[in-house]
Design a protein around this motif. Sequence first.
Motif, PDB file in Angstrom:
ATOM      1  N   PRO A  79       9.446  -2.444  -5.628  1.00 29.77           N
ATOM      2  CA  PRO A  79      10.540  -2.286  -4.673  1.00 29.77           C
ATOM      3  C   PRO A  79      10.040  -1.780  -3.316  1.00 29.77           C
ATOM      4  N   ASP A  80      10.878  -1.917  -2.305  1.00 35.77           N
ATOM      5  CA  ASP A  80      10.470  -1.590  -0.941  1.00 35.77           C
ATOM      6  C   ASP A  80       9.995  -0.151  -0.775  1.00 35.77           C
ATOM      7  N   ASN A  81      10.717   0.798  -1.404  1.00 36.48           N
ATOM      8  CA  ASN A  81      10.324   2.190  -1.198  1.00 36.48           C
ATOM      9  C   ASN A  81       8.926   2.462  -1.734  1.00 36.48           C
ATOM     10  N   ASP A  82       8.597   1.843  -2.872  1.00 38.54           N
ATOM     11  CA  ASP A  82       7.249   2.037  -3.406  1.00 38.54           C
ATOM     12  C   ASP A  82       6.218   1.296  -2.578  1.00 38.54           C
ATOM     13  N   LEU A  83       6.598   0.135  -2.098  1.00 43.72           N
ATOM     14  CA  LEU A  83       5.702  -0.607  -1.212  1.00 43.72           C
ATOM     15  C   LEU A  83       5.262   0.266  -0.046  1.00 43.72           C
ATOM     16  N   LEU A  84       6.251   0.913   0.568  1.00 47.97           N
ATOM     17  CA  LEU A  84       5.936   1.697   1.752  1.00 47.97           C
ATOM     18  C   LEU A  84       5.193   2.982   1.395  1.00 47.97           C
ATOM     19  N   THR A  85       5.492   3.531   0.228  1.00 48.66           N
ATOM     20  CA  THR A  85       4.765   4.730  -0.195  1.00 48.66           C
ATOM     21  C   THR A  85       3.301   4.398  -0.447  1.00 48.66           C
ATOM     22  N   ILE A  86       3.067   3.274  -1.109  1.00 46.08           N
ATOM     23  CA  ILE A  86       1.687   2.861  -1.393  1.00 46.08           C
ATOM     24  C   ILE A  86       0.954   2.559  -0.074  1.00 46.08           C
ATOM     25  N   ARG A  87       1.655   1.888   0.817  1.00 43.28           N
ATOM     26  CA  ARG A  87       1.040   1.503   2.090  1.00 43.28           C
ATOM     27  C   ARG A  87       0.691   2.745   2.908  1.00 43.28           C
ATOM     28  N   ARG A  88       1.605   3.705   2.906  1.00 44.95           N
ATOM     29  CA  ARG A  88       1.383   4.932   3.658  1.00 44.95           C
ATOM     30  C   ARG A  88       0.190   5.690   3.090  1.00 44.95           C
TER      31      ARG A  88
END
Length: 946
Positions: free
Chosen positions: A528-537
């Motif tokens: 999901p998007d929130n995990d995508l951004l957490t991983i990316r960050r």
Amino acid sequence: MVGNTYEALPFYHSGTGREMCQWLTHIKLSRIIILTSIVLFIVPLFTHYYLSKVESDVPDRDMYRTFSTLEAFEDFTSMKASQLKMRIEEMFRIKISVSNELRDLSAKRQRLQSEVNSLTQKIDELKQELLHQQTDLDRLKISVEQAQVAQKEAVERNTPELAPPKRILINTLPIVLPSTNPRSCRMYNCFDHSRCALTSGFPVYLYDPDQFSVVSPGWDVDGFLKTTIKQTLGYNPHLTRNPAEACVYIVLIGEALSLHQKRNQRHNKALDIKKLQALPYWGGDGRNHILLNLARRDLSADSGNIFSNLDTGRAIVVQSTFYRNQFRDDFDLIVPPILGPPGGDVWQECAQMLPARRKYLLSFQGEMRTFMGTAMTYQIDDADIDLEKLIIDDNNIDAFIIQHLKDMSNGITLDKFFIQFECIPASMESKPVETLDWSLCGTDSSRRAILKESTFALILAPSNATLLTTSFMQARLYEALRAGSIPVILGGDQILLNYNEVVDWRRAVIFLPKARVTEMHFLLRAVPDNDLLTIRRQGRLIWERYMSTAQGVVDTTIAVIRDRLGIPPLPASQTPSPSVFNESFVPLKSDAIIAEPEAEESLGPLEPPYPSPAFKRNYTTLLIQNHEIWNDWMDPFNLYPQLPFDTVLPSDAKFLGSEVGFRPIGKGAGGAGKEFSESLGGNYPREQFTIVMLTYEREQVLINSLARLYGLPYLNKVLVVWNSPKPPVEDLKWPDIGVPIHVIKAPRNSLNNRFLPFDAIETEAVLSIDDDAHLRHDEIMFGFRVWREHRDRVVGFPGRFHAWDQNYHNAWNYNSNYSCELSMVLTGAAFIHKHYTYLYTHWLPQAIRDKVDEYMNCEDIAMNFLISHLTRKPPVKVTSRWTFRCPGCPVSLSEDDTHFQERHKCINFFSQVFGYMPLLNTQYRADSILFKTRIPHDKQKCFKFI
Ligand SMILES: *[C@@H]1O[C@H](CO)[C@@H](O)[C@H](O)[C@H]1NC(C)=O
Ligand SMILES: *[C@@H]1O[C@H](CO)[C@@H](O)[C@H](O)[C@H]1NC(C)=O
Ligand SMILES: *[C@@H]1O[C@H](CO)[C@@H](O)[C@H](O)[C@H]1NC(C)=O
Ligand SMILES: *[C@@H]1O[C@H](CO)[C@@H](O)[C@H](O)[C@H]1NC(C)=O
């Protein structure tokens, strides 16, 4: 009202008109008035009536009634005209005398009234004074009690302070020992711990690469690396020039480049092992030596692996390429290639993190080369592939993977893929390198363009599983993280990434066994998007900190070895706090104290200065919080006196053996306002706070603000940062507020000075405050208590938020309008942990501090960004009842329009630097527990007003 006053009059009557006195005392004054008015007004009327009656016979009924009333007093009708006249004159005289008397009396009344007023005021004042004295007495009592507790603690300390041992440094060069089997090396059998005492500070010695070359003739170390590594190690605080005291010795070996550009030179010919073993401190087996072999330009398969099949003894090998059987676990170290600049800001290299999903779901660009330099071709004849057979054969599973990926990208799906298995145009001249790994296609910028468009970046583990890591793979990882493309490593279970000992790669990279290739598409779609951004960050944090620059790689390498040995980092450097006054000058004192209007409230004991205990967890932080240090707060390079994340004791500990320093409310029994005001309570031991106030040429405003701090409990010290180049005028009178006021001469006029980690700040809690802010004592106290429960956040008063401006430019606006949501608390009146001043000054990208200097604005926004970025938490706003700006103070510059425009720009610029908007919204405000609660009248609220 009027009647009452007049009734009182005879009592005070004296002086003129004494002859009236008797009469007046008999007849009530009110009656006189009625009588007088009747006489004065009715008589002329009557006269008029009488005369008119002569003329007309029509009786006026009303008049008639009046007349008959008057008859009751006197029979006027029977009087003669002359008598009447006399009577009237007499009445007039009486009237004048009475009205004189009245005027007199009313003047007197006013005088007396004001006397009464002043007396009642005096009574009030005395009452107030009594209350004050009572409060002062109470406060003194509390203070005495607290002092007694502190004294008792000091006397019966159950854990006496143990002074750390002296810094133990070895002072001999390594002696020569016979070589042991290097293959079985681990730290316990190959590392000489006796050179590295816990208190040694981990001294590191670098063999000057120009003086001690270990490469074969015809080879040289990459010039960029030679200069850069020397320079970056020069900035590393562990570097020592004395080889006799060193714990480890660094040998810079590569990247070794052939001077003849003969690319078919085998790299393991580059190292001259004889020269290596002849190094002056090699000691026969190279123990405590670190062989630094960094890749930079040549990223093909095993190019960088110059040590394979060479006896490097007990030296620790640091490079990007290892064979599985060559790598010694927890001894050798995998590092990323040096692909970035020597040091400095790297944020401009990075792609913005949003949107979460990009054009391509997955991209891959690479080519597998054969011995002969032609791209390998795979033949898959059947649709029915015998997977079992494939798994046995490494090459075949790669063939299957390639075929599957090709099918996937051409298949019927809405997801877009960018998959390229042959470089277009065909890359360079054929290179006869072994087909151990993939090589990169295209140029750095073309690959970057694709990666910036890719949500995920595929990395294929080497086909030959004897390779544990390759510089190619590490380079691909570097590029993916830089572009914010989440690395997906197929064959992730067969490889290791850089600094795997300390970096938790599972938070930044998706590892998949090669056998999961068919499930990969499904899995990637399920993120999901929130995990995508957490991983990316997380990937970006790791990249920025440990991989992006040569400085980062060198510092991290040293820090990992130090961390292995359990040696704490060196303390983070503080900023000296030189006084603005010279030694011979004694600033004038004034006794002017501005009493707080709410000063009758006892808010806490007045104690002598008590600095927060420092450096208590030198050896335990890196054990207990190692994971957070390397992966969350992101600073394994410095030792801090305290952290906002320090561990908490369970609450029974403060009664069962660990009492020291704790001040439980009501000695643990709890209690309402009275007991509350006597002790700090909470989960942390007692402490105080420091006020830091930035000022620029507003001396009277500053002095007034300082004077208001008189009697503030738990205040340790006030630091005034004197931003003006002009020193304070000599006859300026500084108020005596019971705690030291330290006026610091700022290095230059900058708002960043507000957040310098001054060595004069001796407490964890820092109250940052504008020189014109007017906070009441109860507000400060409450703020301090709230901060103690949110030590990692900004806790303060003026809330602001970042608003999305959809109509005009799809960007952020700074907003200070009334709002039920906020995302910043301005540091014009806020508590922060001292730790963040180090990070603001040394950790934040320079571009942000430069922007603050450019605009002379936004330092408070930058601090909110920093803290929200690190903690992923919004600030805490405390109670509303307060007065931010002082009335009558000069209007501060923050009101005008350019100020706002700059703040809009700052917000957008800062979020560009961070790559995303770190601020988080909150709809919550802290008020004290019994605020607006009905309580029995024998109980007190926590605070009277908040
Ligand atoms: C911890 O380290 C600091 C800084 O090096 C030092 O001043 C302090 O004494 C050390 N404390 C202990 C308990 O070792
Ligand atoms: C993998 O590499 C090693 C070392 O170069 C080599 O001996 C081995 O034959 C290779 N294995 C395969 C399957 O290519
Ligand atoms: C110290 O400062 C005062 C006031 O600024 C000045 O008058 C005096 O000469 C200075 N003394 C020295 C030793 O610099
Ligand atoms: C604050 O609100 C007013 C009125 O609603 C609006 O005109 C103004 O633009 C707002 N200010 C900001 C900075 O958004």
